[in-house]
Design a protein around this motif. Structure first.
Motif: not given
Length: 735
Positions: A127-142
């Motif tokens: 199915d070529e219908t575009y589904v916007e992906p869920k944006v994951e919470d950004y976790r900055p790395k040390e």
């Protein structure tokens, strides 16, 4: 005609048995994968290709056989189509193989791209219908090098005592503190990576790397019963060794980060630090000899790295040197360096200028020719052939210089850390082979034709050390008859000698000899100039001598006209003693020295001490079951040569700011000390007043007079004047 048994069979119901033992046939293709990126070959090379593919899959834990591979053919050309089908037996094995081998480099020109066979229909009907992906919470790395941004410019060190591991900040007395502490952080010992990015600890299950301000685990490498580890110079790879051969039990997890059946029986493993993947394993190489008493210990590190992490090499004693390319770990040029009788080798380190030159073409995008790596090795005398030291460039394998040596017992290769000089310490024997003496063969690597200078010595040399980034070296020599077999309680007498390259005569000349010492260890400051001579491992002596080899350079900077004689700038700054010292190590700045007495060597007054470069003791800690002290290394400065020159030029301005900071700290300390003393005096006065009140109340209750309760008329003041003649002079006046 009907038989009774047929009637009975018709009446019985076998449906439950059939359901229980029914064989389910898998009509799908979930167990089949499609491997693209396979070399296109003719039928003459088919068997070799299938064997190679099976080996690559098995190394990553997906065990297959050549019979499991189906190869499509192009009937017109008579060659393969560049992809194959592999039957893994079940869906789980197929899923694992697809994840483990997708993107795997088969060779320099082919990389595997893998899909499940069952995914072909899914891709066709997608199915070529575009589904916007869920944006994951950004976790900055040390940031793994966050400690370099410390506002006070402090260094760190680790201590290991009992089961406790602590990482300390080291600076001014008010700035010293524990940065992190953890119990049972390691089971064997701890280690820093060469640039200080990672902190490594060893457990029965393998090795773990830690880093960042919160010291979170970064990587783990599953090598059971690991005993030794070694990092590559650029921290890209890790080598682990265990005395117990690798075994792969049936329930061991499979994947690129685990051992496979092909690794069984080996002891050495090479890992990629960034991905955590196992690159290759090797068996332990030992010196073969018929006499068990002469069997040498295993050499460590068993694998030696080039300074740029592009190559790693291992020697098979007496036969060859095998050089492997990174990251594929394939044998370079598919052949080893066949060297009959080879004993040892060392890579030439890259100097700061070499590293800068290597970075410039990458920044400018120019195709300038880069300097090749250099490797030095030596071979002993065999039959009528002399011993030989050889320098070769790599990967071109061009022989740059050879030097023949005679009457050789042993050789040691010592590179200067900038790669400017190579010293070959040659232990020679007399014709009668009853005595040993030493020569130093010094190769000037930066000059044309690699000229060699020879420093002849009468006595055996027990320690040799180049000055970092300099043209000087120091040696410990001894003619003590107890050398080699000292009895308990006997300290070997030694001589310490300093040599420097005389540019006028273009050879190495003796600066000064310190005779009749007990020092057996030389430790140069990382910045050069300062050196510590220590007596390590002795039960009777534990002396430390702090020396400055450029003592008069301060007078030259101040503009004084100082006429120097050769070696006159060597000056002793101080001496100290640390009983039972087993380890001596400078901090990265070259301002402080740490000495420690480890419980791994003895159990008397274990602990550590920190000294300044003049030999003044700053702190000392006597700790039971103390095992290890290690400074955290620092990476190379990011400042350019011009920026460093400007800092040195304006050093007085920076010094003024630092002096003001020190004065403010001292005043704060003084204010705190005065306030503390005032508080103690106030507490004492309050206690004294309270005691007086208690005594007065007790006397009143008894009807006694208190001190000072007298009538005014009973008081009498008496003043007494005393005249004292101090000096009497008589003068006669003549009219």
């Amino acid at each position: 005609m009907a038989f009774p048994n047929d009637t009975i069979d018709d009446e019985l119901d076998f449906s439950d048995i059939e359901a229980k033992y029914r064989v389910e046939f898998d009509d799908g293709f979930d167990n089949v994968i499609v491997v693209d990126g396979v070399p296109i070959i003719d039928k003459s090379k088919l068997d070799k290709l299938l064997a190679k593919i099976s080996k690559e899959f098995s190394r990553r834990g997906a065990v297959i056989k050549p019979d499991d591979i189906f190869v499509p053919w192009d009937d017109h050309s008579g060659k393969t189509k560049g992809f194959v089908f592999i039957d893994l037996g079940n869906a789980d094995a197929a899923a694992f193989a697809a994840s483990a081998m997708h993107g795997h480099p088969f060779d320099s020109k082919h990389t595997f791209h893998i899909n499940r066979f069952s995914e072909i229909e899914r891709y066709e009907n997608m199915d070529e219908t575009y589904v916007e992906p869920k944006v994951e919470d950004y976790r900055p790395k040390e940031h793994l090098r966050a400690w370099l941004a410390d506002p006070h410019g402090r260094d760190q060190y680790v201590t290991y005592r009992g089961d406790d591991v602590e990482i300390h900040w080291h600076g001014k007395p008010s700035q010293c503190e524990v940065a992190y502490a953890k119990k049972n952080w390691t089971e064997l010992y701890a280690s820093w990576s060469p640039l200080g990015t990672f902190f490594a600890t060893l457990f029965r299950q393998g090795v773990r790397l830690w880093g960042g301000p919160s010291w979170e685990p970064q990587h783990r490498f599953a090598h059971p019963l690991v005993k030794l580890i070694d990092f590559s110079p650029c921290e890209n790879y890790l080598v682990t060794w265990s005395h117990d051969p690798i075994t792969v039990p049936a329930n061991l997890p499979q994947g690129p980060e685990f051992f496979s059946p092909e690794d069984e029986g080996n002891n050495i493993a090479v890992w990629d630090i960034k991905s955590g993947h196992l690159l290759r394993t090797f068996p332990t190489t030992t010196y073969e000899t018929d006499d068990p008493a002469l069997k040498k210990q295993m050499q460590w590190p068993a694998l030696k790295w080039s300074s740029d992490d592009k190559f790693v090499a291992r020697a098979t004693p007496g036969q060859q040197i095998s050089v492997y390319e990174l990251p594929s770990m394939g044998l370079h040029d598919k052949k080893s360096l066949k060297i009959e009788g080879v004993v040892d080798f060392e890579w030439c380190p890259l100097g700061d200028k070499d590293k800068e030159d290597a970075e410039k073409p990458a920044e400018a995008g120019k195709g300038a020719k880069k300097k090749e790596n250099m490797l030095a090795y030596w071979t002993p005398e065999v039959a009528n052939q002399p011993a030989r030291v050889t320098l070769i460039s790599f990967p071109s394998r061009t022989v740059l210089r050879q030097k023949n040596l005679f009457n050789v017992t042993e050789c040691k290769l010592h590179w200067q850390n900038q790669g400017d000089f190579l010293c070959v310490k040659v232990d020679r024997h007399t014709k009668t082979k009853k005595s040993i003496f030493c020569n130093l063969e010094i190769f000037r690597v930066r000059e044309k034709d690699f000229p060699v200078e020879v420093v002849e010595l009468k006595d055996p040399v027990t320690d040799f050390s180049w000055e970092p980034k300099g043209e000087r070296f120091a040696i410990v020599s001894s003619n003590d008859p107890n050398l080699g077999s000292p009895a308990p309680g006997i300290t070997i007498k030694t001589d310490i000698s300093f040599y420097q390259l005389d540019r006028a005569k273009n050879d190495f000349k003796l600066l000064r000899t310190l005779a009749s010492r007990t020092s057996n260890t030389i430790r140069w400051s990382p910045r050069g100039r300062h050196v510590v001579l220590a007596t390590v491992g002795s039960s009777t002596k534990s002396e430390l001598e702090f020396w400055d080899l450029d003592f008069t350079s301060e007078e030259r900077r101040e503009g004084q006209n100082v006429k120097e004689e050769w070696g006159s700038g060597i000056q002793q700054l101080g001496s100290a003693d640390h009983y039972g010292v087993t380890d001596v190590e400078w901090d990265p700045s070259g301002r402080y020295l740490a000495t420690s007495a480890s419980a791994w060597r003895h159990t008397l007054e274990n602990g550590y001490a920190i000294w300044d470069f003049r030999g003044q003791e700053l702190e000392k800690h006597i700790l039971d079951r103390f095992k290890q002290f290690i400074w955290r290394p620092r990476p190379r400065s990011l400042l350019t040569k011009e920026q460093q020159r400007l800092i040195r030029k304006n050093l007085r301005e920076y010094s003024r700011a630092f002096d003001e900071e020190d004065a403010a700290e001292e005043s704060n300390v003084s204010a705190e000390l005065v306030a503390h003393r005032k508080r103690l005096v106030d507490e004492w006065n309050a206690w004294r007043a309270r005691c007086k009140r208690d005594i007065a109340e007790e006397k009143r209750s008894r009807g006694q007079k208190l001190n000072g309760e007298h009538h005014e008329e009973e008081k009498e003041e008496i003043e007494e004047w005393i005249d004292e003649v101090i000096e009497q002079i008589e003068e006669e006046v003549v009219e």
